[in-house]
Scaffold this motif. Structure first.
Motif, PDB file in Angstrom:
ATOM      1  N   GLY A  86      53.905  46.320  32.751  1.00 35.94           N
ATOM      2  CA  GLY A  86      55.007  46.201  31.795  1.00 35.94           C
ATOM      3  C   GLY A  86      54.834  45.045  30.940  1.00 35.94           C
ATOM      4  N   LYS A  87      53.583  44.288  30.962  1.00 37.13           N
ATOM      5  CA  LYS A  87      53.419  43.152  30.227  1.00 37.13           C
ATOM      6  C   LYS A  87      51.932  42.855  30.123  1.00 37.13           C
ATOM      7  CE  LYS A  87      53.979  40.040  34.147  1.00 37.13           C
ATOM      8  NZ  LYS A  87      54.731  38.672  34.314  1.00 37.13           N
ATOM      9  N   PRO A  88      51.345  42.069  29.321  1.00 38.18           N
ATOM     10  CA  PRO A  88      50.075  41.866  29.354  1.00 38.18           C
ATOM     11  C   PRO A  88      49.465  41.026  30.650  1.00 38.18           C
ATOM     12  CG  PRO A  88      50.992  41.280  27.041  1.00 38.18           C
ATOM     13  CD  PRO A  88      52.014  41.457  28.103  1.00 38.18           C
ATOM     14  N   LEU A  89      48.201  41.348  30.869  1.00 42.24           N
ATOM     15  CA  LEU A  89      47.818  40.537  32.324  1.00 42.24           C
ATOM     16  C   LEU A  89      47.358  39.485  31.651  1.00 42.24           C
ATOM     17  CD1 LEU A  89      46.605  40.553  35.002  1.00 42.24           C
ATOM     18  CD2 LEU A  89      44.590  41.611  34.302  1.00 42.24           C
ATOM     19  N   ILE A  90      46.610  39.088  30.507  1.00 44.79           N
ATOM     20  CA  ILE A  90      46.313  37.926  29.974  1.00 44.79           C
ATOM     21  C   ILE A  90      46.888  37.881  28.608  1.00 44.79           C
ATOM     22  CG2 ILE A  90      44.458  36.639  29.350  1.00 44.79           C
ATOM     23  CD1 ILE A  90      42.664  37.961  31.352  1.00 44.79           C
ATOM     24  N   ASP A  91      47.682  36.896  28.145  1.00 47.05           N
ATOM     25  CA  ASP A  91      48.319  36.874  26.889  1.00 47.05           C
ATOM     26  C   ASP A  91      48.185  35.512  26.044  1.00 47.05           C
ATOM     27  OD1 ASP A  91      49.883  35.384  28.565  1.00 47.05           O
ATOM     28  OD2 ASP A  91      51.781  36.090  28.001  1.00 47.05           O
ATOM     29  N   LYS A  92      47.074  34.816  26.693  1.00 48.30           N
ATOM     30  CA  LYS A  92      47.115  33.421  26.096  1.00 48.30           C
ATOM     31  C   LYS A  92      45.602  33.278  25.815  1.00 48.30           C
ATOM     32  CE  LYS A  92      51.452  31.873  26.343  1.00 48.30           C
ATOM     33  NZ  LYS A  92      52.039  33.002  26.870  1.00 48.30           N
ATOM     34  N   PHE A  93      45.335  32.067  25.058  1.00 51.02           N
ATOM     35  CA  PHE A  93      43.980  31.550  24.778  1.00 51.02           C
ATOM     36  C   PHE A  93      43.565  30.702  25.973  1.00 51.02           C
ATOM     37  CE2 PHE A  93      44.841  33.541  20.736  1.00 51.02           C
ATOM     38  CZ  PHE A  93      43.799  33.824  20.270  1.00 51.02           C
ATOM     39  N   TYR A  94      42.434  30.976  26.688  1.00 46.46           N
ATOM     40  CA  TYR A  94      42.096  29.905  27.587  1.00 46.46           C
ATOM     41  C   TYR A  94      40.695  29.810  27.363  1.00 46.46           C
ATOM     42  CZ  TYR A  94      46.378  31.371  30.140  1.00 46.46           C
ATOM     43  OH  TYR A  94      47.543  31.633  30.521  1.00 46.46           O
TER      44      TYR A  94
ATOM     45  N   LYS B 243      39.230  36.283  38.595  1.00 48.41           N
ATOM     46  CA  LYS B 243      39.312  37.172  39.690  1.00 48.41           C
ATOM     47  C   LYS B 243      40.617  38.001  39.854  1.00 48.41           C
ATOM     48  CE  LYS B 243      38.259  35.284  43.615  1.00 48.41           C
ATOM     49  NZ  LYS B 243      37.934  34.344  44.854  1.00 48.41           N
ATOM     50  N   LEU B 244      40.467  39.433  39.759  1.00 47.25           N
ATOM     51  CA  LEU B 244      41.542  40.278  39.667  1.00 47.25           C
ATOM     52  C   LEU B 244      42.164  40.263  41.388  1.00 47.25           C
ATOM     53  CD1 LEU B 244      40.058  42.893  37.564  1.00 47.25           C
ATOM     54  CD2 LEU B 244      42.174  41.698  37.072  1.00 47.25           C
ATOM     55  N   SER B 245      43.454  40.501  41.194  1.00 48.02           N
ATOM     56  CA  SER B 245      44.291  40.737  42.746  1.00 48.02           C
ATOM     57  C   SER B 245      43.749  42.022  43.161  1.00 48.02           C
ATOM     58  CB  SER B 245      45.569  40.543  42.492  1.00 48.02           C
ATOM     59  OG  SER B 245      46.179  41.328  41.567  1.00 48.02           O
ATOM     60  N   ASP B 246      44.333  42.304  44.317  1.00 50.59           N
ATOM     61  CA  ASP B 246      43.817  43.753  44.862  1.00 50.59           C
ATOM     62  C   ASP B 246      44.636  44.952  44.186  1.00 50.59           C
ATOM     63  OD1 ASP B 246      42.147  45.007  47.170  1.00 50.59           O
ATOM     64  OD2 ASP B 246      44.245  45.466  47.652  1.00 50.59           O
ATOM     65  N   ASP B 247      45.786  44.495  43.610  1.00 51.85           N
ATOM     66  CA  ASP B 247      46.483  45.607  43.039  1.00 51.85           C
ATOM     67  C   ASP B 247      46.216  45.455  41.483  1.00 51.85           C
ATOM     68  OD1 ASP B 247      47.865  43.315  42.479  1.00 51.85           O
ATOM     69  OD2 ASP B 247      49.853  43.951  43.453  1.00 51.85           O
ATOM     70  N   PHE B 248      45.413  44.770  40.961  1.00 55.25           N
ATOM     71  CA  PHE B 248      45.279  44.646  39.643  1.00 55.25           C
ATOM     72  C   PHE B 248      46.341  44.159  38.719  1.00 55.25           C
ATOM     73  CE2 PHE B 248      41.321  47.914  39.760  1.00 55.25           C
ATOM     74  CZ  PHE B 248      40.584  46.822  40.279  1.00 55.25           C
ATOM     75  N   LYS B 249      47.393  43.351  39.160  1.00 59.62           N
ATOM     76  CA  LYS B 249      48.495  43.075  38.575  1.00 59.62           C
ATOM     77  C   LYS B 249      48.640  41.816  38.087  1.00 59.62           C
ATOM     78  CE  LYS B 249      51.751  46.594  40.396  1.00 59.62           C
ATOM     79  NZ  LYS B 249      52.986  46.836  40.994  1.00 59.62           N
ATOM     80  N   THR B 250      47.814  40.920  39.082  1.00 55.00           N
ATOM     81  CA  THR B 250      47.485  39.526  38.556  1.00 55.00           C
ATOM     82  C   THR B 250      46.070  38.910  38.734  1.00 55.00           C
ATOM     83  OG1 THR B 250      48.326  38.953  40.813  1.00 55.00           O
ATOM     84  CG2 THR B 250      50.070  39.138  39.444  1.00 55.00           C
ATOM     85  N   LEU B 251      45.913  37.670  38.520  1.00 54.20           N
ATOM     86  CA  LEU B 251      44.712  37.005  38.685  1.00 54.20           C
ATOM     87  C   LEU B 251      44.589  36.161  39.754  1.00 54.20           C
ATOM     88  CD1 LEU B 251      43.829  36.313  34.778  1.00 54.20           C
ATOM     89  CD2 LEU B 251      43.198  38.079  36.183  1.00 54.20           C
ATOM     90  N   ILE B 252      43.667  35.872  40.418  1.00 58.94           N
ATOM     91  CA  ILE B 252      43.834  35.217  41.574  1.00 58.94           C
ATOM     92  C   ILE B 252      43.111  33.541  41.183  1.00 58.94           C
ATOM     93  CG2 ILE B 252      43.123  34.846  44.289  1.00 58.94           C
ATOM     94  CD1 ILE B 252      42.805  37.954  44.327  1.00 58.94           C
ATOM     95  N   PRO B 253      43.678  32.503  41.635  1.00 63.21           N
ATOM     96  CA  PRO B 253      42.828  31.282  41.159  1.00 63.21           C
ATOM     97  C   PRO B 253      41.714  31.146  42.092  1.00 63.21           C
ATOM     98  CG  PRO B 253      45.251  30.962  41.446  1.00 63.21           C
ATOM     99  CD  PRO B 253      44.891  32.420  41.889  1.00 63.21           C
ATOM    100  N   TYR B 254      40.362  30.447  41.761  1.00 59.77           N
ATOM    101  CA  TYR B 254      39.327  30.206  42.495  1.00 59.77           C
ATOM    102  C   TYR B 254      39.667  29.002  43.523  1.00 59.77           C
ATOM    103  CZ  TYR B 254      36.907  32.798  38.934  1.00 59.77           C
ATOM    104  OH  TYR B 254      36.267  33.631  38.028  1.00 59.77           O
ATOM    105  N   LYS B 255      39.063  28.702  44.244  1.00 62.79           N
ATOM    106  CA  LYS B 255      39.237  27.682  45.144  1.00 62.79           C
ATOM    107  C   LYS B 255      39.350  26.481  44.864  1.00 62.79           C
ATOM    108  CE  LYS B 255      36.322  29.723  49.076  1.00 62.79           C
ATOM    109  NZ  LYS B 255      35.272  29.436  50.082  1.00 62.79           N
ATOM    110  N   ASP B 256      38.835  26.033  43.739  1.00 62.60           N
ATOM    111  CA  ASP B 256      39.030  24.716  42.845  1.00 62.60           C
ATOM    112  C   ASP B 256      40.521  24.835  41.970  1.00 62.60           C
ATOM    113  OD1 ASP B 256      38.688  26.220  40.823  1.00 62.60           O
ATOM    114  OD2 ASP B 256      36.808  25.237  40.149  1.00 62.60           O
ATOM    115  N   GLY B 257      41.256  25.688  42.182  1.00 58.71           N
ATOM    116  CA  GLY B 257      42.431  25.816  41.553  1.00 58.71           C
ATOM    117  C   GLY B 257      42.589  26.482  40.124  1.00 58.71           C
ATOM    118  N   THR B 258      41.450  26.529  39.664  1.00 54.14           N
ATOM    119  CA  THR B 258      41.471  26.994  38.331  1.00 54.14           C
ATOM    120  C   THR B 258      41.354  28.788  38.289  1.00 54.14           C
ATOM    121  OG1 THR B 258      39.055  27.026  38.217  1.00 54.14           O
ATOM    122  CG2 THR B 258      39.808  25.243  37.581  1.00 54.14           C
ATOM    123  N   THR B 259      41.894  29.210  37.221  1.00 54.51           N
ATOM    124  CA  THR B 259      42.069  30.659  37.184  1.00 54.51           C
ATOM    125  C   THR B 259      41.005  31.322  36.270  1.00 54.51           C
ATOM    126  OG1 THR B 259      44.263  30.577  37.606  1.00 54.51           O
ATOM    127  CG2 THR B 259      43.545  32.604  36.669  1.00 54.51           C
TER     128      THR B 259
END
Length: 324
Positions: free
Chosen positions: A139-147, A179-195
């Protein structure tokens, strides 16, 4: 009677010539202005999901094409339509698709946002079949900003050897991997805290693609301007999807005798016969409109050291090849 006999022979000759012509796919592989093709294999069929190449305000849907032999292609119109994606209103681009747990997930860019203040980015849609219809997944973009400077477009979804799914994306000469979450609804941060981790190689512009061959990660991308003759594909090889990726060189570019601006590609691997195909778009020599791009296919091969040989773009395309 003699006239009827001659007419019959002419019809037979014409039919034979048509059959002979169908021994190769020909380029383009299907009619219409289509670009940025995502080519995959589902259920022993070849599938291609391209951008409908038109002015941005007309790019409000995605078609798909399927084939059992690379020769005959069936069109599946409007597998995704912005009528089913409330936040998307134009510039639906460069789909990426993956199958997971008997569901098909179609990732797409929309709205061509130019800053974080605009609405749009990379979305996800889901369906029960490769031909859709696809519905908005979150119901919204998965990624909607410039990183890291990367415009949220031109996404590719990659499954690593350990089962982790990644999204690799980016325009404006920057490429991120997340990294994609298992349900493809969100992103999972890496171990160092960055996404978002930037993996931009030298020369990168847009259109990332990745595959694994003999344990090595082949990272490919498009260079040059999408409306120009310098549009092309280059690549790098690394031991990890994180790189580092050092540019090796171009493997796909225009041939001024065949077509201009060959780029933004994907790869099909026929695992049974170990055949590789590159599916890409190019502009006919007769066309000057930037949106007049067509989807083509040619063979891709490797040398003894595992380096990709320069692709020869053709009018003939490839020979028939079934997957069963």
């Amino acid at each position: 009677m003699k006239f009827l006999k001659l007419l019959f022979l002419f019809a037979l000759t014409t039919a034979s010539a048509t059959i002979a012509q169908q021994k190769t796919s020909g380029n383009p592989i299907f009619k219409g202005w289509y670009a940025d093709p995502e080519a995959v294999v589902f259920n022993k069929q070849y599938w291609v999901y391209p951008t409908y190449s038109a002015p941005y305000k007309e790019q409000v849907f995605l078609d798909a094409f399927s084939s059992k032999d690379l020769i005959s292609w069936e069109k599946h119109p409007h597998v995704l339509d912005t009528a089913n994606v409330k936040w998307a209103n134009k510039a639906v681009w460069a789909p990426a698709i993956i199958e997971k747990d008997k569901k098909y997930y179609l990732f797409f860019g929309a709205n061509d946002i130019q800053s974080d203040k605009e609405s749009g980015g990379i979305g996800v849609a889901v369906a029960d079949r490769p031909q859709g219809p696809f519905k908005d997944h979150i119901g919204k973009p998965l990624i909607d900003k410039f990183y890291n400077g990367a415009q949220p477009i031109d996404q590719f979804v990659f499954k690593d050897k350990d089962g982790q799914y990644y999204i690799i994306y980016g325009g404006w000469k920057h490429c991120n991997i997340a990294k994609l979450s298992d349900d493809f609804k969100t992103l999972i941060p890496y171990k160092d805290g960055t996404t978002y981790k930037e993996i931009t190689p030298e020369g990168y512009v847009e259109g990332p693609y990745m595959f694994v061959r003999n344990g090595k990660y082949y990272f490919m991308w498009s260079e040059g301007g999408w409306t120009g003759p310098d549009y092309s594909v280059a690549y790098a090889i690394a031991d990890s999807p994180m790189g580092p990726f050092k540019r090796i060189g171009k493997i796909l570019k225009q041939d001024p005798k065949i077509a201009r601006g060959a780029g933004h590609h994907s790869v099909i691997h026929n695992e049974k016969k170990d055949l590789y195909y590159i599916v890409y778009h190019r502009r006919p020599l007769t066309e000057t409109d930037g949106n007049h791009r067509e989807t083509c296919i040619d063979m891709m091969s490797f040398d003894k050291d595992g380096l990709i040989k320069p692709v020869v773009i053709t009018k003939e395309g490839v020979k028939a090849q079934r997957l069963d």
